[in-house]
Scaffold this active site. Structure first.
Site, PDB file in Angstrom:
ATOM      1  N   ASP A  42      -9.899  -5.426  -3.856  1.00 13.09           N
ATOM      2  CA  ASP A  42      -9.279  -4.470  -2.938  1.00 13.09           C
ATOM      3  C   ASP A  42     -10.250  -3.309  -2.695  1.00 13.09           C
ATOM      4  O   ASP A  42     -10.666  -2.627  -3.644  1.00 13.09           O
ATOM      5  CB  ASP A  42      -7.965  -3.959  -3.545  1.00 13.09           C
ATOM      6  CG  ASP A  42      -7.138  -3.176  -2.544  1.00 13.09           C
ATOM      7  OD1 ASP A  42      -7.680  -2.233  -1.926  1.00 13.09           O
ATOM      8  OD2 ASP A  42      -5.950  -3.503  -2.376  1.00 13.09           O
TER       9      ASP A  42
ATOM     10  N   SER B 153       0.843  -1.205   0.000  1.00 15.31           N
ATOM     11  CA  SER B 153       0.000   0.000   0.000  1.00 15.31           C
ATOM     12  C   SER B 153       0.882   1.260   0.000  1.00 15.31           C
ATOM     13  O   SER B 153       1.649   1.458  -0.949  1.00 15.31           O
ATOM     14  CB  SER B 153      -0.943  -0.056   1.195  1.00 15.31           C
ATOM     15  OG  SER B 153      -1.980   0.889   1.047  1.00 15.31           O
TER      16      SER B 153
ATOM     17  N   HIS C  93      -7.402  -5.913   0.476  1.00 16.97           N
ATOM     18  CA  HIS C  93      -6.221  -5.112   0.818  1.00 16.97           C
ATOM     19  C   HIS C  93      -5.478  -5.640   2.056  1.00 16.97           C
ATOM     20  O   HIS C  93      -4.496  -5.056   2.477  1.00 16.97           O
ATOM     21  CB  HIS C  93      -6.682  -3.665   1.080  1.00 16.97           C
ATOM     22  CG  HIS C  93      -5.599  -2.627   0.961  1.00 16.97           C
ATOM     23  ND1 HIS C  93      -5.017  -2.283  -0.245  1.00 16.97           N
ATOM     24  CD2 HIS C  93      -4.975  -1.848   1.886  1.00 16.97           C
ATOM     25  CE1 HIS C  93      -4.100  -1.340  -0.048  1.00 16.97           C
ATOM     26  NE2 HIS C  93      -4.040  -1.073   1.236  1.00 16.97           N
TER      27      HIS C  93
END
Lengths: 276, 276
Positions: A222, A146, A254
């Site tokens: 996600d 991320s 995610h």
């Protein structure tokens, strides 16, 4: 440098250490996994940069990376994601301030005092760990999740020759055009968007690319995918003819359950480059 | 049953669920990993019982078990370690009350009202999960860590025919003679030590043994090893000629870094028995 903890793990050592960082002006904590091979001499090292809200600890505990690093005989470094402490500026939002350093050197008030995370990860922490541990500075790779995927990609492209390979899990690909980026770059770097360009993986890919292999994984489910903008990086990589494997993984989200599902591939990908 | 979360993981599903338990009189939360094979029909199941202070979540996140369960095509169940809630009795000590159910049915005030963890893990939760998920009740194994290792061993020996194999990480081996046991058994079961015997792995091994393979791992640097008393169980196993592998692992401590280092072996050990 102080030892916070050391645990035997896969025959090697999972340590947590803290040190006074000149760069951030704070005490910084990091995790380091050393495979058993480090007892006999320097081993390659894979940096793992974490995402928003994370400390040095999240990936160290939840990514399931040590098993594969042990198998491949490579070390793992887990830096924190920002300076921390009562004297360090912060924001009520989860995505700004402590836990959200974005791997940049802040120039704006009040962030500039301590938020120098690019230099911390690029210079300060490497200097320490290559002096203190049996790690081979000529064999480095970088990955992240991320915000840390953004960090991995941008460090790899702005430090040519440093990393032999770069990979990322659900990276923030185009922060200059995303709400995960514009807010933070404005706060840390100011409103002049030309100063953001060195910290945007898509823009860096268009301009510079990376002299080595690139691997990214992003889940099709996600929950933040609109903020990640994998399509922007994919377009830039294809347009540049950059050596890369971009994978969209069906059903994954995610979370670290996604990361752990593919961490074996990432460690093997780096190991191939690091042992070459 | 309520879904708390579901994440795709190694092609399967890592879920967290809660349900109203008749046995404990509370809402109970558990984790369940289903490998991708569960989409096609019932799969074997390995129970993972956790230790003191843990919830359903600790091992689910930190043990690194899913990767191997996915490889072997077996499910993992992660029960909580006690009833919880404001109306549930508790104690200031970390090793009594909430987070410290010890896998027994309490008979004493104030614990008897909700602390029925033996029946919860032995009967209530199995009834639910075999009704709700694609799990094969004829192919069950059980493992656990510390207090959960005690739980695994004692459940396996008191439910003959239920589990095909039993294993444990740093189990509490002889709670009737340890400070990890005497305090809790006195509180939950009363001072009459004859009522403790069905919950002491060493005593059960002497009396009954287990009709199947046994595997235990304990770290030589386990900071709690004097409380675990692996020597008592080892003596009982050898005296009984019980089929077993007892491993003392050099350098390892009591942490999840130890568990994750050997979880592959435990999952493979169970898989061999479960797929036989």
């Amino acid at each position: 440098m102080q030892i916070i903890s050391e645990n035997t793990c896969f025959g090697g050592l999972q340590g947590v250490y803290s040190h006074a960082s000149k760069t951030t002006g704070t005490n910084m904590t990091f995790g380091l996994f050393l495979p058993v091979e480090a007892k006999d001499g320097p081993v390659p090292v894979l940096w793992y940069l974490s995402g928003l809200t994370c400390t040095h600890e999240n990936a160290m505990i939840k990514a399931g990376a040590q098993v594969w690093a042990a198998e491949q005989g490579i070390a793992l470094v887990f830096p924190d994601t920002s300076p921390r402490g009562e004297s360090v500026a912060d924001d009520d939002a989860y995505d700004l301030g402590q836990g959200a350093g974005f791997y940049v050197n802040a120039t704006e008030t009040p962030w500039a005092t301590h938020f120098q995370m690019y230099d911390y990860v690029a210079h300060d922490l490497p200097e320490l760990i290559f002096a203190e541990f049996a790690l081979d500075s000529n064999r480095q790779g970088v990955t992240g999740h991320s915000m840390g995927g953004h960090g991995a990609l941008t460090l790899a492209m702005t430090l040519p020759g440093r990393f032999r390979a770069v990979s990322a899990f659900s990276p923030i690909c185009h922060p200059a055009k995303s709400d995960w980026g514009r807010k933070q770059f404005t706060a840390y770097l100011g409103k002049d968007e030309s100063r953001w360009e060195g910290h945007d993986a898509t823009l860096l890919m268009r301009e510079h690319g990376f002299d080595g292999p690139v691997l990214t994984d992003t889940g099709t489910k996600d929950q933040f995918i609109d903020l990640l903008m994998p399509e922007a990086l994919a377009e830039a990589i294809a347009a540049r003819r950059q050596q890369a494997v971009l994978r969209m993984q069906p059903g994954y989200d995610h979370s670290y359950f996604f990361v752990q599902s593919f961490i074996e591939d990432h460690v093997a990908f780096h190991a191939e480059a690091l042992w070459a």
